[in-house]
Scaffold this active site. Structure first.
Site, mmCIF file in Angstrom:
data_model
loop_
_atom_site.group_PDB
_atom_site.id
_atom_site.type_symbol
_atom_site.label_atom_id
_atom_site.label_comp_id
_atom_site.label_asym_id
_atom_site.label_seq_id
_atom_site.Cartn_x
_atom_site.Cartn_y
_atom_site.Cartn_z
ATOM 1 C CD GLU A 241 -2.804 1.085 2.201
ATOM 2 O OE1 GLU A 241 -2.980 0.094 2.854
ATOM 3 O OE2 GLU A 241 -3.328 2.300 2.670
ATOM 4 C CE LYS B 65 -6.031 -17.497 13.639
ATOM 5 N NZ LYS B 65 -5.605 -18.916 12.960
ATOM 6 C CG ASP C 250 -2.203 -17.423 12.531
ATOM 7 O OD1 ASP C 250 -2.773 -16.770 11.314
ATOM 8 O OD2 ASP C 250 -2.989 -18.336 13.303
ATOM 9 C CG HIS D 122 -5.915 9.452 -2.707
ATOM 10 N ND1 HIS D 122 -5.856 9.856 -1.282
ATOM 11 C CD2 HIS D 122 -5.580 8.025 -2.698
ATOM 12 C CE1 HIS D 122 -5.113 8.847 -0.563
ATOM 13 N NE2 HIS D 122 -5.110 7.746 -1.317
#
Ligand SMILES: Nc1ncnc2c1ncn2[C@@H]1O[C@H](COP(=O)(O)OP(=O)(O)OP(=O)(O)O)[C@@H](O)[C@H]1O
Ligand SMILES: [Mg+2]
Length: 803
Positions: free
Chosen positions: A93, A228, A302, A392
């Protein structure tokens, strides 16, 4: 008609299931290619040894590379993270690393970040279902009395996991038991599963025997652990490391680094909180998950845990005249042993963070939280100061453009150009190859590459083979594929916006007048020009190709190689001996002479594009002042207060001295005449000058100033400068130019120097805020020295210095 269902075509089975070898990987890759039809060339090589992967991965086929950038160093005053820390961020990014780095710079300037990992938990939640509600309640009651035995059972599995809490949650006939552990430096998901399984066996064998309650169903995880998943329960009760970072930013730092004020930050923050409530966000933050994900990838965490770990509470509070900012990450599920942390790259990044030893996980959590706070602050500041939208901006295109590819730029483009320039109508281009080497450093191309990335831009080396009339040959060429002026203008405006403050405010008003307008057409006109003086100094040109509908502006020219010297030597001024400087000056003087005083011809020629006027330069003083003040604050080691004071006066007096520039005989100047864009032929030291996109109408001395700024040392002598100015004039006269007398000529040099010092040099310094331009380290001192010499010289000959 009914269709008979066909059995699916037989798929070959994936080979070498369960085998961890390079042979197996290659076979699997071949299978993958065969079954997908994809070439998968990038998967061939990998630096990971297949044998190291059991426990981490099955069916290994290759790796995906995620680029890692560095943010920091940032000053920490945590319990485990102390001193300066640099964070590796794995991301694709754009602007993320730069923004985190900016936040880190602000925090460090303001005294650093305080961090504490205040708790660490890992939860497993098995469930026990019973025939009735009463039995379930009895079980829930009984189990809490056996904490000690269950902790002992769990500890048999791993010395690193300690059962600290046992929390039965009854939901109807089912009891979920939250086993809450501390797991030292491991994330602990796997270790606690094994420990809980063992403890559950004890429960089933010892507690659930008659006459005790007997479960009708049991599972080691009933989903209450929230593994998760994001959950409110874990956000308050804790899962993973609970870590806090806090800093206090003074108003000066907010202004200088984050380009905003405490009041603006506070207001924007409050507006965001209400919106977060409306949207039902469980926490509140700006984009902390960016840092969490990037550091998780870099260090082998993870990755799926980013989901829960991204819960965050960011807050700002007025603190005296400044601002206190706090970030709480209640659920950072991370570890520094186990899982992917042992893989080679991941391990190295953890080592660089100093997180490989005891309490590494807590240190890691403090670092993540500190940098996440830095990013939240930087992003909030970008929104509060308007930079976020500017960053942007893109060139609006009313229709889709079919960008050129290398295939378009090869034979189809080269054939007609070579046929015409080699005067061989039957010439055929028989082959085109694209050598890998880069042509050389480029500021403009690098800058525009940030905009439209699908567009092929820059200086591309190419080798063309041709045949004509029975003859054959090859040519080493370069294609310069140019961006549109507006693309460059937009990217430059983004840089100004990122600088913030007054510069960001005034730059947009003048962005079309800093010299970039028409840059894509000017250089083509130069290479098309029949002017012999110009042709003598250009690289051998093979033509230009212009196709506005595809935004295609291309120059084809010889590839300069070992036949020239001093190419790309902007960072090595010492290589330029007096004879070289003189050769360059003489070479360009012929061009200056050819066009001197022919302003009307030049303005109609397309060679110079949009030119500057004294009136506009005067109106633009707000910009030149804003640039100077930004650069003075940003680069104090390059521009001290004495220099800034001198330049302020030069800017104030622009109406006076730019009127003098307009009154002097002007000519075609290169406009970027320095060792980034020139070289000398190895034999006779004749000049080769390329990159004419900034060509303009100016006094000829403007090019001399540019050159001397790059090639003279910071302690250049007055005499040396006087001689070079005189040499330039003599060479112009010798080439037939009607140069004014020596005193006026010298004055022209001084005016050109002032112009360079308050415009181009300041634009460079602005760019240097975001991208290091190493040549500025010697160019700035030399310009300051030249200013000093010219102040002196002006006094000596009695010329009143307007500035
Ligand atoms: N004819 C050529 N032969 C070999 N190399 C070249 C040639 N033209 C340009 N280059 C190399 O490519 C680099 C970039 O070219 P050029 O200066 O024309 O482009 P640019 O994008 O306008 O650069 P910048 O903005 O940095 O001035 C040059 O610095 C030089 O190293
Ligand atoms: Mg260049």
């Amino acid at each position: 008609m009914s269709e008979v269902p066909q059995p699916p075509p037989e798929m070959p089975e994936m080979p070498y299931r369960g085998e961890y070898t390079e042979r197996a990987r290659r076979a699997r890759l071949g299978w993958f290619r065969a079954t997908t039809g994809a070439a998968l060339r990038s998967l061939d090589a990998t630096s990971i040894d297949a044998r190291s992967l059991p426990g981490n991965l099955e069916n290994f086929v290759g790796c995906v590379e995620v680029p890692v950038g560095l943010a920091g160093p940032m000053l920490f005053a945590g319990e485990h993270a102390r001193g300066h820390v640099t964070a590796p961020l794995a991301t694709t990014e754009g602007a993320l690393v730069a923004s985190a780095a900016r936040g880190a710079r602000a925090i460090t300037r303001a005294g650093g970040v305080v961090t504490r990992a205040v708790g660490q938990r890992m939860v497993r939640a098995p469930f026990f279902e019973f025939a009735g509600l009463g039995e379930a309640a009895e079980f829930a009651h009984r189990i809490t009395g056996h904490h000690a035995e269950l902790a002992a059972e769990a500890a048999r599995v791993s010395a690193h996991s300690r059962l600290v809490e046992l929390d039965p949650v009854q939901l109807g006939r089912t009891v979920h038991v939250r086993f809450v552990y501390e797991t030292a430096d491991a994330g602990g998901q796997n270790m606690t599963t094994a420990a809980t399984w063992r403890a559950c066996r004890w429960i089933l064998d010892r507690l659930c025997v008659p006459p005790g309650p007997s479960p009708t169903l049991f599972g080691v995880e009933g989903n209450l652990s929230g593994d998760k998943k994001f959950s409110h329960l874990n956000m308050t009760a804790g899962r993973g490391i609970r870590v806090i970072a806090e800093c206090v930013l003074d108003p000066d730092t907010l202004r200088a680094v984050l380009k905003t004020t405490p009041e603006a930050m506070d207001r924007f923050y409050r507006i965001g909180v209400v919106a977060a409530q409306h949207a039902g966000m469980p926490g509140f933050d700006i984009d902390a998950a960016n840092v969490i994900a990037a550091m998780f990838v870099a260090t082998g965490q993870d990755i799926a845990s980013v989901y829960e770990s991204g819960a965050a509470q960011f807050s700002v509070d007025p603190d005296g005249a400044g601002l206190r900012a706090t970030l709480v990450l209640p659920n950072l599920v991370a570890g520094t042993v186990g899982g992917g942390t042992g893989l080679p790259h991941q391990r190295d990044y953890l080592e660089a963070l100093g997180c490989r030893g005891d309490a590494g996980a807590r240190r890691f959590a403090e670092i993540v939280c500190g940098f996440a706070l830095a990013l939240d602050l930087s992003t909030l500041a970008a929104v509060a100061s308007g930079q976020f939208a500017d960053a942007h901006e893109r060139l609006g295109r009313p229709r889709r453009v079919a960008w050129a590819t290398r295939a378009d730029l090869g034979a189809p483009l080269l054939q007609p150009l070579l046929a015409a320039s080699l005067d061989a109508p039957d010439l055929a281009v028989t082959g085109v190859t694209w050598p890998e080497e880069a042509a050389g450093p480029s500021i403009i191309t690098d800058l525009t590459a940030q905009g439209e990335r699908r567009k092929l831009l820059g200086v591309l080396p190419v080798r063309a083979s041709w045949e004509a009339g029975g003859r054959k040959g090859t040519l080493d060429l370069v294609l310069k594929v140019k961006p549109l002026d507006q693309e460059v203008i937009i990217e430059a405006a983004k840089l100004a916006s990122l600088c913030g403050g007054r510069l960001a405010e005034v730059y947009p008003r003048w962005r079309d007048w800093t010299g970039f307008r028409d840059l894509h057409t000017r250089e083509l006109a130069v290479y098309r020009s029949p002017d012999p003086a110009l042709r003598r100094v250009l690289p051998r040109a093979y033509g230009v190709h212009e196709d506005p509908s595809r935004e295609l502006y291309v120059l084809v020219m010889e590839r300069l190689g070992p036949d020239v010297i001093l190419k790309d030597t902007a960072e090595d001024p010492g290589l330029w001996e007096p004879g070289h400087v003189a050769a360059a000056v003489r070479g360009l003087a012929a061009v200056h002479a050819a066009w001197l005083g022919r302003e009307a011809d030049l303005l109609g020629s397309g060679l110079v594009g949009q030119c500057q006027t004294a009136a506009r330069m005067a109106a633009m003083r707000e910009l030149w002042h804003a640039l100077l003040e930004h650069n003075r604050t940003e680069h104090p080691s390059l521009l001290d207060e004495t220099a800034a004071r001198r330049l302020r006066r030069v800017i104030d007096d622009i109406p006076v001295w730019w009127a003098r520039i307009e009154a002097m005989p002007r000519t075609l100047v290169h406009g970027d005449f320095n060792p980034r864009n020139i070289a000398l032929r190895a034999g006779d030291l004749s000049l080769v000058a390329y990159d004419w996109e900034l060509a303009t109408l100016h006094v000829p001395q403007r090019d001399l100033v540019d050159l001397l700024a790059y090639v003279l040392p910071g302690d250049a002598g007055e005499h040396e400068v006087a001689e070079l100015v005189a040499l330039h004039r003599q060479a112009v006269v010798a080439a037939g130019g009607a140069a004014p007398d020596a005193a006026v000529w010298r004055e022209g040099f001084r005016l050109a120097l002032w112009d360079f010092a308050v415009t181009r040099l300041q634009l460079y310094l602005m760019a240097h805020t975001h991208r290091e331009l190493p040549f500025l380290r010697h160019v700035v001192p030399t310009v300051l020295r030249l200013l000093e010499i010219e102040d002196h010289a002006g006094e000596a000959v009695g010329v009143r210095s307007p500035a």
